[in-house]
Design a protein around this motif. Structure first.
Motif, short mmCIF file in Angstrom:
data_model
loop_
_atom_site.label_atom_id
_atom_site.label_comp_id
_atom_site.label_asym_id
_atom_site.label_seq_id
_atom_site.Cartn_x
_atom_site.Cartn_y
_atom_site.Cartn_z
N ILE A 8 -3.29 -73.76 2.74
CA ILE A 8 -4.09 -73.49 1.60
C ILE A 8 -5.27 -72.70 2.10
N LEU A 9 -5.90 -72.91 3.18
CA LEU A 9 -6.86 -72.08 3.68
C LEU A 9 -6.50 -70.80 4.05
N ARG A 10 -5.51 -70.45 4.50
CA ARG A 10 -4.98 -69.45 5.24
C ARG A 10 -4.36 -68.40 3.88
N ARG A 11 -3.87 -69.13 2.97
CA ARG A 11 -3.37 -68.16 1.73
C ARG A 11 -4.97 -67.75 0.94
N PHE A 12 -5.93 -68.70 0.79
CA PHE A 12 -7.08 -68.27 0.18
C PHE A 12 -7.89 -67.20 0.98
N LYS A 13 -7.65 -67.16 2.39
CA LYS A 13 -8.37 -65.89 3.22
C LYS A 13 -7.50 -64.74 2.80
N ARG A 14 -6.06 -64.52 2.67
CA ARG A 14 -5.36 -63.41 2.34
C ARG A 14 -5.80 -62.75 0.82
N VAL A 20 -10.84 -57.50 -1.62
CA VAL A 20 -11.74 -56.39 -0.89
C VAL A 20 -11.09 -54.94 -0.70
N TRP A 21 -9.76 -55.23 -0.37
CA TRP A 21 -9.21 -53.90 -0.39
C TRP A 21 -9.13 -53.20 -1.63
N ILE A 22 -8.91 -53.87 -2.66
CA ILE A 22 -8.60 -53.34 -3.77
C ILE A 22 -9.93 -52.78 -4.51
N ILE A 65 -13.45 -61.31 7.40
CA ILE A 65 -13.32 -62.52 6.64
C ILE A 65 -12.33 -63.62 7.30
N ASN A 66 -12.66 -64.70 7.79
CA ASN A 66 -11.82 -65.37 8.76
C ASN A 66 -11.91 -66.90 8.08
N LEU A 67 -11.16 -67.93 8.78
CA LEU A 67 -11.13 -69.17 8.17
C LEU A 67 -12.43 -69.97 7.96
N GLN A 68 -13.48 -69.72 9.03
CA GLN A 68 -14.52 -70.25 8.95
C GLN A 68 -15.49 -69.93 7.93
N ILE A 69 -15.18 -68.61 7.52
CA ILE A 69 -16.25 -68.28 6.28
C ILE A 69 -15.65 -68.71 4.95
N VAL A 70 -14.17 -68.76 5.14
CA VAL A 70 -13.52 -69.36 3.90
C VAL A 70 -13.73 -70.86 3.78
N ILE A 71 -14.01 -71.60 4.99
CA ILE A 71 -14.31 -73.00 4.81
C ILE A 71 -15.69 -73.17 4.22
N ARG A 72 -16.59 -72.42 4.74
CA ARG A 72 -17.97 -72.37 4.35
C ARG A 72 -18.20 -72.30 2.67
N TYR A 73 -17.37 -71.32 2.23
CA TYR A 73 -17.38 -70.82 1.00
C TYR A 73 -17.01 -71.99 0.07
N ILE A 74 -15.75 -72.59 0.51
CA ILE A 74 -15.09 -73.71 -0.23
C ILE A 74 -16.12 -74.93 -0.35
N ASP A 75 -16.46 -75.46 0.86
CA ASP A 75 -17.57 -76.36 0.75
C ASP A 75 -18.82 -76.20 -0.08
N LYS A 76 -18.98 -74.84 -0.49
CA LYS A 76 -20.29 -74.75 -1.01
C LYS A 76 -19.99 -74.80 -2.67
N GLN A 77 -18.48 -74.35 -2.82
CA GLN A 77 -17.93 -74.16 -4.28
C GLN A 77 -17.38 -75.60 -4.95
N LYS A 115 -7.02 -73.89 -8.24
CA LYS A 115 -7.13 -72.94 -9.14
C LYS A 115 -8.41 -72.61 -9.65
N THR A 116 -9.36 -73.58 -9.52
CA THR A 116 -10.59 -73.49 -10.31
C THR A 116 -11.66 -72.47 -9.10
N ILE A 117 -11.25 -72.53 -8.01
CA ILE A 117 -11.92 -71.59 -6.93
C ILE A 117 -11.50 -70.38 -6.79
N LYS A 118 -11.92 -69.34 -6.92
CA LYS A 118 -11.62 -67.83 -6.72
C LYS A 118 -12.36 -67.10 -5.74
N PRO A 119 -11.84 -66.80 -4.86
CA PRO A 119 -12.63 -65.62 -3.78
C PRO A 119 -13.55 -64.80 -4.49
#
Length: 739
Positions: A8-14, A20-22, A65-77, A115-119
């Motif tokens: 789940i975390l890796r898919r969220f990172k991609r 960002v690329w878009i 954008i790595n997994l640690q940044i993703v973890i901190r973002y999910i913990d916050k949301q 599904k309620t959490i979006k990058p």
């Protein structure tokens, strides 16, 4: 089916990195589109896209954008994760029982609430930037706001220097001045929205109305610098160390520079061409419409069409001129309207496709009415725009209830003469006079009213003549013209002219001959069409009722004329309308029918027939000498004079220079249409005009260049008289005898 926490975390990172690329691509795409509108160069556009991509990539750094940044973002949301999302990346064997329970809880929370959490993304901002840059590029391209930013449109500046040649090389005492710089600035008219540009090339190609500024600089100050163009000389002003002249491009031509140094030695340059291009008219093309369209009364009466308009510097306005025709004959009325297009005109647009749907019902058209319309387009040329108009299109509503005359065994003939249709014009002129009365002086108003009264009088006399009455301008048959003139002179000498004689009905005195029958009656113009068995007054074309109506119309014309003569046209109008109404009734009922129409030749005199005498037949002969003007007389004289100079029988004189200058003016008028063909000859002709010592080769080249200018000579066959001797005459006689 539940998914492991690490996946789940890796898919969220991609997903986060993809957004960002878009966003980076949106920024780069907007910049590249703007660059393409400015440059019209695909390579330049691709380069801008690549550069912007690299710059935005360095700024946003999607690779960080790595997994640690993703973890901190999910913990916050996600509050229910209780800041324990990091447990999903740890091996279970290294976790305590409580940690394993917490990991299991966080994993379930992610599967349920992911599904309620979006990058985080700024795609909306990127889309707005893309739209804004695209709009700016479109506006800049459409209105040519920054043409100078377009590399493909920049003018290449050649490094050709102006070369000056001394007119008299023997008079040179010191080195000639050296040309340090030369510059030509072309400023297009403001309405073109084209940026000005500068060049060192003295060959000018500019739009009509452009502002031209020449600047030349020498290494030292000299006596004077002039510009010579088409036989005229214009001094150049010395401003800030440069010799400057400003002019407006109005017509094509040629020019050169001439300066005199401080020692009085003159130098001239070669000729340069000025090619003035005219602003083209808008081009109109109407699609989806036939030239003529007819509608039945119960049909859908709509005219839908598209109009394509193109212009080199943009369209200023476009509209439709529509004219509705109602009625027929003298009762026809016209109404003109100016219609706009359903799609608005974009001011300044170079190419526009406009749509229009004309509803004939909205134009209040009825059966039998006709519509004529065309499209007009104006460009932005100032002060007088170019106007183009399309061909005229027609539309008509069929009238199926109009009574029409039919020919069945006989043919109807309308005997009403053409002047029976002129009363309507008198009414129109009278109404116009009343409308213009506040703008006219009293004397001018009275003059025009009196003129209308005279026209009404002439019309009344024509009607009276048609009825068989005598005209005021005729005299009694059998009376000689000399007697009539003598009596008129006698009357003028002994009688005062009655000022109201032309406005009153005289039933006595000199008009008494109209009340009694005379031996000599005026010939009726309709007599040859009628069978007059009884009294001619009773055997006319009209019945008694028609005759009475026409007589009543004449009386109405009397009163209408009287008020016009008294400067009261408003009181004359009711009488004119009543006269017109009576005339229309007579016209619609006065018809005769003939069974055949044939040619009746004039009678032939029996004593002249077949005699063969043509003494009285006169022929016509006219002789006229037509003088054809000689084309290019100075060029012809120059060719002959150059032949003498080439043979070294004489040298160039001041009279020759004047002749060569006049020939150069004639050649310049021809060279304007095709400067590349005659420019070299014109330059050499100017050289032999200015320079005293001219080599023979240049004289020969000029003569060869002038020959093609002359029109082709066609052979003119003439009769040549030969003188025969006496022996030849005797020989010819002997030959005739032997034959």
């Amino acid at each position: 089916m539940t998914e492991s926490g690490s996946k789940i975390l890796r898919r969220f990172k991609r997903h986060w990195q993809l957004k960002v690329w878009i966003e980076i691509i949106l920024y780069a795409l907007g910049a590249s589109i703007l660059a393409y509108f400015l440059s019209q160069n695909l390579i330049y556009c691709i380069g801008v896209f690549s550069v912007v991509c690299i710059l935005v990539f360095i700024f946003f750094k999607p690779q960080n954008i790595n997994l640690q940044i993703v973890i901190r973002y999910i913990d916050k949301q996600l509050v229910s994760a209780e800041n324990s999302t990091g447990l999903l990346l740890m091996p279970q064997e290294h976790l305590s029982s409580i940690a394993r329970l917490q990991r299991y809880k966080v994993e379930n929370e992610l599967n349920q609430n992911l599904k309620t959490i979006k990058p985080p993304d700024r795609l909306i901002r990127g889309a707005i930037v893309l739209g804004v840059l695209t709009f700016i590029g479109f506006v800049v391209h459409q209105f040519n706001l920054v043409d100078d930013l377009n590399p493909s449109r920049q003018i290449k500046v050649p490094e050709e220097r102006i070369i000056f040649t001394p007119t008299d090389s023997s008079a040179i005492k010191t080195p000639p001045p050296i040309l340090k710089s030369q510059l030509l600035t072309i400023e297009y008219p403001k309405y073109t929205r084209t940026a000005s540009f500068q060049t060192s090339d003295m060959e000018v190609k500019a739009l009509e109305g452009s502002k031209l500024t020449w600047q030349i600089k020498f290494d030292r100050e000299i006596e004077s610098v002039t510009m010579e163009s088409m036989g005229n000389s214009y001094p150049m002003k010395f401003i800030k160390g440069k010799y400057t002249r400003t002019s407006t491009a109005t017509s094509s031509g040629f020019y050169s520079f001439r300066f005199i140094d401080e020692y009085g030695v003159a130098y001239v340059s070669k000729l340069y061409a000025i090619e003035v291009q005219k602003d083209q008219k808008p081009v109109l093309e109407i699609k989806g419409l036939k030239q003529f369209t007819s509608f039945s009364f119960d049909a859908n009466k709509n005219l839908a069409f598209n109009t394509l308009i193109k212009d080199d510097f943009g369209v200023a306005n476009a509209y439709i001129i529509a004219t509705v025709s109602k009625g027929s004959g003298e009762s026809v009325k016209f109404r003109e309207e100016r219609l706009g297009f359903d799609t608005g005109v974009v001011i300044g647009g170079k190419k526009q496709n406009l749509f229009k749907n004309i509803n004939l019902n909205l134009l209040k058209m009825e059966p039998g009415d006709e519509l004529y319309f065309y499209v007009e387009a104006l460009d932005q040329k100032h002060p007088k725009p170019n106007i183009s108009r399309s061909e005229t299109f027609f539309a008509v509503i069929k009238d199926t209830i109009t009574d029409r005359f039919a020919v069945e065994g006989t043919m109807g003939v309308d005997l009403m003469p053409d002047y029976f249709r002129s009363q309507r014009q008198l009414i129109i002129d009278t109404e116009k006079l009343l409308k213009d009365k506040p703008k006219l002086l009293s004397q001018e108003f009275k003059f025009k009213s009196n003129e209308l009264g005279f026209d009404q009088k002439v019309l009344r006399l024509k009607y009276a003549e048609f009825m068989g009455d005598e005209s005021e301008f005729t005299h009694t048959p059998g009376e000689s013209e000399e007697t009539h003139d003598h009596e008129e002179d006698h009357d003028h000498d002994h009688e005062e002219e009655d000022p109201l004689a032309a406005y009153t009905h005289k039933h006595d005195s000199e008009n008494e001959h109209n009340l009694v029958e005379e031996d000599g009656k005026k010939e009726d113009p309709l007599e040859e069409y009628l069978h007059n068995h009884d009294d001619p007054e009773e055997s006319t074309l009209f019945t008694k009722s028609l005759k009475s109506m026409l007589r009543q119309a004449l009386n109405e014309m009397w009163d209408a004329e009287l008020h016009l003569r008294l400067y009261q046209p408003e009181k004359s109008l009711p009488y004119q309308y009543r006269a017109l109404k009576l005339i229309q009734k007579i016209k619609n009922s006065a018809r005769i029918y003939v069974h055949r129409i044939g040619f009746d030749p004039p009678p032939i005199k029996a004593d002249k027939r077949l005699t063969g005498k043509i003494n009285e037949v006169k022929g016509y002969q006219k002789r006229e000498e037509v003088s054809v003007p000689v084309l290019h007389p100075n060029i012809r004289k120059t060719i002959l004079r150059l032949e003498t100079l080439i043979q070294r029988e004489d040298s160039i004189t001041d009279i020759d220079k004047v002749l060569f200058k006049q020939a150069g003016n004639e050649l310049a008028e021809i060279a304007i249409e095709n400067p590349g063909k005659y420019l070299e000859t014109l330059q050499k002709l100017k050289q032999i005009t200015e320079i005293k010592e001219t080599p023979e080769s240049i004289l020969i080249d000029v003569q060869k260049g002038l020959y093609p200018v002359l029109p082709q000579a066609y052979p003119n066959p003439v009769k040549i008289e030969k003188v025969n001797s006496d022996i030849n005459q005797l020989l010819l006689k002997e030959l005739e005898i032997n034959d």
